[in-house]
Scaffold this motif. Structure first.
Motif, PDB file in Angstrom:
ATOM      1  N   TYR A  33      35.298  36.330  38.560  1.00 41.69           N
ATOM      2  CA  TYR A  33      36.645  36.968  39.325  1.00 41.69           C
ATOM      3  C   TYR A  33      36.263  38.409  39.587  1.00 41.69           C
ATOM      4  N   TYR A  35      39.007  41.601  39.823  1.00 40.76           N
ATOM      5  CA  TYR A  35      40.439  42.122  39.585  1.00 40.76           C
ATOM      6  C   TYR A  35      40.315  43.544  40.058  1.00 40.76           C
ATOM      7  N   GLN A  37      42.783  47.217  39.390  1.00 38.43           N
ATOM      8  CA  GLN A  37      43.484  47.777  38.270  1.00 38.43           C
ATOM      9  C   GLN A  37      43.867  48.875  38.841  1.00 38.43           C
ATOM     10  N   LEU A  88      40.309  51.076  40.593  1.00 39.58           N
ATOM     11  CA  LEU A  88      39.253  50.429  39.560  1.00 39.58           C
ATOM     12  C   LEU A  88      38.980  49.175  39.833  1.00 39.58           C
ATOM     13  N   PHE A  90      37.295  45.346  38.931  1.00 40.59           N
ATOM     14  CA  PHE A  90      36.614  44.538  37.524  1.00 40.59           C
ATOM     15  C   PHE A  90      36.182  43.385  38.026  1.00 40.59           C
ATOM     16  N   PHE A 108      34.515  41.118  30.824  1.00 42.70           N
ATOM     17  CA  PHE A 108      34.716  42.132  31.911  1.00 42.70           C
ATOM     18  C   PHE A 108      33.458  43.124  31.967  1.00 42.70           C
ATOM     19  N   GLY A 109      33.058  43.357  33.010  1.00 46.25           N
ATOM     20  CA  GLY A 109      32.167  44.311  33.405  1.00 46.25           C
ATOM     21  C   GLY A 109      32.828  45.938  33.224  1.00 46.25           C
ATOM     22  N   GLU A 110      32.102  46.845  33.338  1.00 44.16           N
ATOM     23  CA  GLU A 110      32.493  48.263  33.193  1.00 44.16           C
ATOM     24  C   GLU A 110      33.560  48.818  34.141  1.00 44.16           C
TER      25      GLU A 110
END
Lengths: 117, 117
Positions: A33, A35, A37, A88, A90, A108-110
């Protein structure tokens, strides 16, 4: 090493430029995925992929495209970046088996912080 | 459609205070509910989850009970610590009657928690 790795972690670019954000994972998950933010808005789904041949639009796909190069790799592209794409971003993965005990749990990645001037 | 509403933040508490972060949802199908936490500079990570009505999720002293009658999943902790300072996200994913997970999460807007010594 992180299970979900995003590159770059930070990027500043100019309006109209093409940008690619890359994501790779070592969790062996089929589902990936992207996303976005924004402060006060939580996370919004851009695109998702349930396997290499499956790509689906999320809530806010306009202005974005994706490529699932392999099970472990999922990249997000901004063909012509604009300032309101500053955010941001993700990448996340999840297990694919129906009724899986971890179904719905995302890893999640960072994050990749993108600034479009 | 599916949606998640969290209490407005930010929330500022002293160490050892009691924490409640409210979360309510609307969903079609059969929702599973999650709380994710995001520490500064990091991606989101799962804090706890509940997959059916009246289930209680718990982890690291945090608890949340899935209340179908009030469509709520409030997060609580009896005594917060400075290290709990983070952004907390309530989220849901929806399965159909056969238990097939659609694999996507809908997030609330996030609640910033700051705990002072």
């Amino acid at each position: 090493d992180a299970d979900v790795t995003q590159t770059p972690r930070n990027r500043i670019t100019k309006t109209g430029k093409r940008i690619m954000l890359e994501c790779s994972q070592t969790k062996g998950h089929d589902r990936m995925y992207w996303y976005r933010q924004d402060p006060g808005l939580g996370l919004q789904l851009i695109y998702y992929s349930f396997d290499v041949k499956d790509i689906n639009k999320g809530e806010i796909s306009d202005g974005y495209s994706v490529s699932r190069q392999a099970q472990a790799k999922f990249s997000l592209s901004l063909e012509s970046a604009i300032p309101n794409q500053t955010a941001l971003y993700f990448c996340a993965t999840s297990a694919s088996r129906d009724r899986d005990i971890s179904a719905g749990e995302l890893f999640f990645g960072e994050g990749s912080r993108l600034t479009v001037l | 459609g599916n949606s998640v509403t969290q209490m407005e933040g930010p929330v500022t508490l002293s160490e050892e205070a009691f924490l409640t972060i409210n979360c309510t949802y609307t969903a079609t199908g059969y929702p599973s509910l999650f709380w994710y936490v995001q520490y500064p500079g990091e991606g989101l990570q799962l804090l706890l989850k509940a997959t059916k009505a009246d289930d209680k999720g718990s982890n690291k002293g945090f608890e949340a009970t899935y209340r179908k009658e009030t469509t709520s999943f409030h997060l609580e902790k009896g005594s917060v610590q400075v290290s709990d300072s983070a952004v907390y996200f309530c989220a849901l994913s929806v399965s159909n009657a056969g238990g097939t997970s659609y694999g996507k999460l809908t997030f609330g807007q996030g609640t910033i928690l700051t705990v002072h010594p």
